[in-house]
Design an enzyme around this catalytic site. Structure first.
Site, PDB file in Angstrom:
ATOM      1  N   HIS A 154       9.359  -2.670  -4.415  1.00 57.14           N
ATOM      2  CA  HIS A 154      10.237  -1.488  -4.525  1.00 57.14           C
ATOM      3  C   HIS A 154      11.323  -1.662  -5.594  1.00 57.14           C
ATOM      4  CE1 HIS A 154       8.480   0.529  -1.116  1.00 57.14           C
ATOM      5  NE2 HIS A 154       8.727  -0.482  -0.304  1.00 57.14           N
ATOM      6  N   ASP A 190       0.240  -2.549   0.090  1.00 59.99           N
ATOM      7  CA  ASP A 190       1.290  -2.423   1.105  1.00 59.99           C
ATOM      8  C   ASP A 190       1.286  -0.972   1.631  1.00 59.99           C
ATOM      9  OD1 ASP A 190       4.173  -3.837   1.910  1.00 59.99           O
ATOM     10  OD2 ASP A 190       4.356  -1.657   1.704  1.00 59.99           O
ATOM     11  N   HIS A 192       3.717   1.011   1.946  1.00 60.07           N
ATOM     12  CA  HIS A 192       4.629   1.853   1.158  1.00 60.07           C
ATOM     13  C   HIS A 192       4.253   1.839  -0.319  1.00 60.07           C
ATOM     14  CE1 HIS A 192       6.932   0.278   4.680  1.00 60.07           C
ATOM     15  NE2 HIS A 192       7.288   1.541   4.777  1.00 60.07           N
ATOM     16  N   ASP A 279       1.875  -4.225   6.599  1.00 57.66           N
ATOM     17  CA  ASP A 279       2.495  -3.136   7.367  1.00 57.66           C
ATOM     18  C   ASP A 279       1.553  -1.937   7.541  1.00 57.66           C
ATOM     19  OD1 ASP A 279       2.850  -2.773   4.642  1.00 57.66           O
ATOM     20  OD2 ASP A 279       5.026  -2.505   4.734  1.00 57.66           O
TER      21      ASP A 279
END
Ligand code: Q9C
Ligand code: ZN
Length: 335
Positions: A154, A190, A192, A279
């Site tokens: 991120h 991931d 996200h 995740d």
């Protein structure tokens, strides 16, 4: 497969994060490492490649900020971890502020990523872990795993957020090109979207960025990762986003993965970087896909079948009980 790990990464331990309007215990905990270390094999200590490869991706002003943010926060008389709480929203004029509060808001994109006394040291160690894993693959081993913490995908050239401060995957992709790779592909799995990585390479044709993630119409980080984001300038066509709905199970994930892998294969990269998050797991406390532990073996196998030199960087995954098992299965499938 060689695994790289630096214990300095355990020292980064923010107390709380703002989650759905509440201050709750920080999900990106040091205990994640213990869960993974208990299930994977022996680890190797990373080398120190210095600041150079990090400066190739992040701005000097941002790095200066990150190194001194916690001290500046405490010097201003604050207690606890440094957390931004005011932001220069759309169109405010560029200002160079000295006050730590203004600097935090300038370099952050969320309020959920505190800076502690040990954050810089851990983030630096995390980046060096990834660089060492890259060096190992360049020296001839087909696959390596960088057990990175804090995660990186991120973080942008001059911003932090999403538990990330330095973009480990981007740092090694850029470093691989610096060391002679012609083309590098990044395949982010991931939950996200890897917004920082996308931003860093958005205008570059020689770095393909593919991400499978929860649809940003419903999920963090909201402002990036939509299917119509495909790159700009020379980078047009070198970004592929495959957003999936909440509730995605293996059948739907597998289809997106097949398309991602096909795109990577067509690009014919010299190196593949895989920002890996667990995740996407059914039991993840902050996410909404439904992958089972055995699915991670299958993801690893599919990516491994590409037969491209591959470096994996650890990203998210917050179901701590199952995390080690899921990481282990992914790595076993890959090698
Ligand atoms: N309710 C990684 O997996 N949480 N970062 C936002 C909204 C931020 C995840 C809370 C999630 C960041 C590396
Ligand atoms: Zn994630």
């Amino acid at each position: 497969m060689r695994i790289f790990f630096d214990p300095a990464q355990k020292e980064h331990a923010p107390a709380k994060e703002l989650h759905n309007g509440e201050l709750v215990p920080y999900a990106e905990k040091p205990a994640r490492l213990a869960s993974i270390l208990a299930k994977i094999g022996d680890t190797h200590t990373p080398r120190d490649f210095g600041l150079g490869p990090i400066q190739a991706v992040h701005s000097d002003a941002y790095l200066d900020f990150l190194r001194s943010a916690y001290e500046d926060w405490r010097t201003a008389g604050r207690m606890g971890d440094a957390v931004p709480y005011v932001f220069p929203v759309r169109g405010r004029r560029p200002l160079t502020l000295d006050r730590i509060d203004g600097r935090l808001g300038h370099y952050a994109f969320d309020c959920g990523t505190p800076i502690t006394e040990k954050t810089w040291a851990a983030a630096y160690a995390s980046a060096q872990t990834a660089l060492t894993a890259l060096e190992h693959v360049i020296s001839g081993d087909p696959v390596s795993f960088a057990l990175c913490r804090p995660p990186g995908h991120h973080a942008g050239r001059d911003y932090f957020g999403g538990y990330c401060y330095l973009n480990n995957a981007a740092i090694i992709a850029a470093n691989a090109i610096e060391k002679g790779a012609g083309r590098v592909a990044i395949l982010d799995v991931d939950y996200h979207h890897g917004n920082g990585t996308q931003d860093i390479f958005y205008e570059r044709a020689e770095v393909l960025t593919v991400s499978i993630h929860a649809d940003p119409s419903t999920d963090y980080p909201f402002y990036w990762g939509h299917a119509d984001e495909t790159g700009t300038g020379e980078g047009v066509g070198a970004t592929l986003n495959l957003p999936l709905r909440r509730g995605t199970d293996w059948a739907a994930f597998e289809q997106a993965l097949a398309r991602a892998i096909e795109t990577v294969a067509t690009f014919k990269p010299d190196l593949l970087v895989v920002p890996f998050g667990a995740d996407t797991f059914d039991g993840d406390p902050i996410s909404y896909f439904r992958l089972k532990s055995e699915d991670y073996t299958a993801i690893g196998q599919s990516i491994g079948a590409l037969n491209i030199p591959t470096v994996v960087t650890m990203e998210g995954g917050y179901a701590i009980e199952a995390l080690g098992e899921n990481v282990h299965r992914f790595l076993a499938g890959l090698s």
